[in-house]
Motif scaffolding. Structure first.
Motif, PDB file in Angstrom:
ATOM      1  N   ARG A  60     -64.786  15.047  60.705  1.00  0.00           N
ATOM      2  CA  ARG A  60     -63.554  15.019  61.487  1.00  0.00           C
ATOM      3  C   ARG A  60     -62.395  14.536  60.622  1.00  0.00           C
ATOM      4  O   ARG A  60     -62.518  13.569  59.873  1.00  0.00           O
ATOM      5  N   LYS A  61     -61.279  15.239  60.713  1.00  0.00           N
ATOM      6  CA  LYS A  61     -60.087  14.877  59.956  1.00  0.00           C
ATOM      7  C   LYS A  61     -59.089  14.187  60.879  1.00  0.00           C
ATOM      8  O   LYS A  61     -58.971  14.533  62.044  1.00  0.00           O
ATOM      9  N   ILE A  62     -58.367  13.239  60.328  1.00  0.00           N
ATOM     10  CA  ILE A  62     -57.293  12.601  61.083  1.00  0.00           C
ATOM     11  C   ILE A  62     -56.046  13.438  60.866  1.00  0.00           C
ATOM     12  O   ILE A  62     -55.605  13.637  59.741  1.00  0.00           O
ATOM     13  N   VAL A  63     -55.493  13.943  61.940  1.00  0.00           N
ATOM     14  CA  VAL A  63     -54.276  14.749  61.873  1.00  0.00           C
ATOM     15  C   VAL A  63     -53.100  13.784  62.011  1.00  0.00           C
ATOM     16  O   VAL A  63     -53.002  13.062  62.995  1.00  0.00           O
ATOM     17  N   SER A  64     -52.221  13.761  61.016  1.00  0.00           N
ATOM     18  CA  SER A  64     -51.087  12.829  61.047  1.00  0.00           C
ATOM     19  C   SER A  64     -49.776  13.581  60.867  1.00  0.00           C
ATOM     20  O   SER A  64     -49.764  14.781  60.638  1.00  0.00           O
ATOM     21  N   GLY A  65     -48.681  12.844  60.988  1.00  0.00           N
ATOM     22  CA  GLY A  65     -47.368  13.422  60.748  1.00  0.00           C
ATOM     23  C   GLY A  65     -46.906  14.396  61.823  1.00  0.00           C
ATOM     24  O   GLY A  65     -46.141  15.316  61.541  1.00  0.00           O
ATOM     25  N   LYS A  66     -47.339  14.205  63.060  1.00  0.00           N
ATOM     26  CA  LYS A  66     -47.027  15.162  64.132  1.00  0.00           C
ATOM     27  C   LYS A  66     -46.159  14.572  65.239  1.00  0.00           C
ATOM     28  O   LYS A  66     -46.071  15.125  66.323  1.00  0.00           O
ATOM     29  N   ASP A 102     -44.906   9.971  61.636  1.00  0.00           N
ATOM     30  CA  ASP A 102     -43.696  10.776  61.442  1.00  0.00           C
ATOM     31  C   ASP A 102     -43.539  11.168  59.978  1.00  0.00           C
ATOM     32  O   ASP A 102     -42.916  10.477  59.199  1.00  0.00           O
ATOM     33  N   MET A 103     -44.138  12.293  59.644  1.00  0.00           N
ATOM     34  CA  MET A 103     -44.030  12.837  58.289  1.00  0.00           C
ATOM     35  C   MET A 103     -42.630  13.425  58.141  1.00  0.00           C
ATOM     36  O   MET A 103     -42.283  14.386  58.804  1.00  0.00           O
ATOM     37  N   ARG A 104     -41.859  12.817  57.301  1.00  0.00           N
ATOM     38  CA  ARG A 104     -40.501  13.305  57.072  1.00  0.00           C
ATOM     39  C   ARG A 104     -40.493  14.205  55.844  1.00  0.00           C
ATOM     40  O   ARG A 104     -41.422  14.231  55.064  1.00  0.00           O
ATOM     41  N   LYS A 105     -39.423  14.944  55.675  1.00  0.00           N
ATOM     42  CA  LYS A 105     -39.310  15.873  54.546  1.00  0.00           C
ATOM     43  C   LYS A 105     -39.543  15.163  53.211  1.00  0.00           C
ATOM     44  O   LYS A 105     -40.214  15.687  52.345  1.00  0.00           O
ATOM     45  N   ALA A 106     -39.018  13.954  53.062  1.00  0.00           N
ATOM     46  CA  ALA A 106     -39.202  13.229  51.801  1.00  0.00           C
ATOM     47  C   ALA A 106     -40.684  12.967  51.553  1.00  0.00           C
ATOM     48  O   ALA A 106     -41.165  13.068  50.425  1.00  0.00           O
TER      49      ALA A 106
END
Length: 153
Positions: free
Chosen positions: A59-65, A125-129
């Protein structure tokens, strides 16, 4: 507004996207209340094999969404819905039973998710940077592998 009538769905009487495409409102037969499921919660608990793997260890942890939105709904028979998200993900099916469980346990599920990503050193919160930084690391790793391979030849 995306919406499907109860005639298409077996256990669900209401299924529609609300509040700037950030929530899925779900109502179930036999219950007066409706429930608001955040798009982030739906996206990170995707049922796709890509995220689930074939065992708990895979199982993968889905982040930045945190800022993902719902772009489309497609009923699948009378038992599930396929959701298309703004990040292009659309391979998971959300069975109505799963949506019912999520409706009842969304706060605990969200708390568990936040603990999981913090424990893994990831962010909601995966931002563009951050995306650029990750891509720079990937490019650098690829460049170094090529240099090592070329030096070994």
């Amino acid at each position: 507004m995306l919406r499907y009538s109860a005639a298409l769905l077996n256990d669900v009487r209401l299924l529609r996207v609300k509040k700037g495409r950030k929530y899925l409102e779900v109502g179930f037969k036999g219950e007066e209340d409706t429930y608001m499921l955040p798009s982030e919660l739906l996206r990170v608990y995707t049922t796709s094999a890509e995220a689930l793997g074939h065992s708990e260890e895979e199982r993968k942890i889905v982040s930045g969404k945190k800022y993902v939105t719902i772009q489309g709904l497609q009923p699948i028979g009378k038992y599930a819905v396929q959701i298309t998200f703004s990040d292009g993900h659309s391979s998971g099916l959300y069975h109505f039973q799963q949506l019912h469980v999520m409706s009842k346990k969304k706060y605990g599920m969200m708390r568990d998710y936040i603990e999981d990503i913090r424990g893994a050193g990831l962010k909601r919160d995966m931002r563009k940077a951050d995306e650029v930084s990750i891509m720079d690391k990937v490019r650098e790793r690829t460049r170094l592998k090529k240099e090592v391979k070329a030096a070994g030849s």
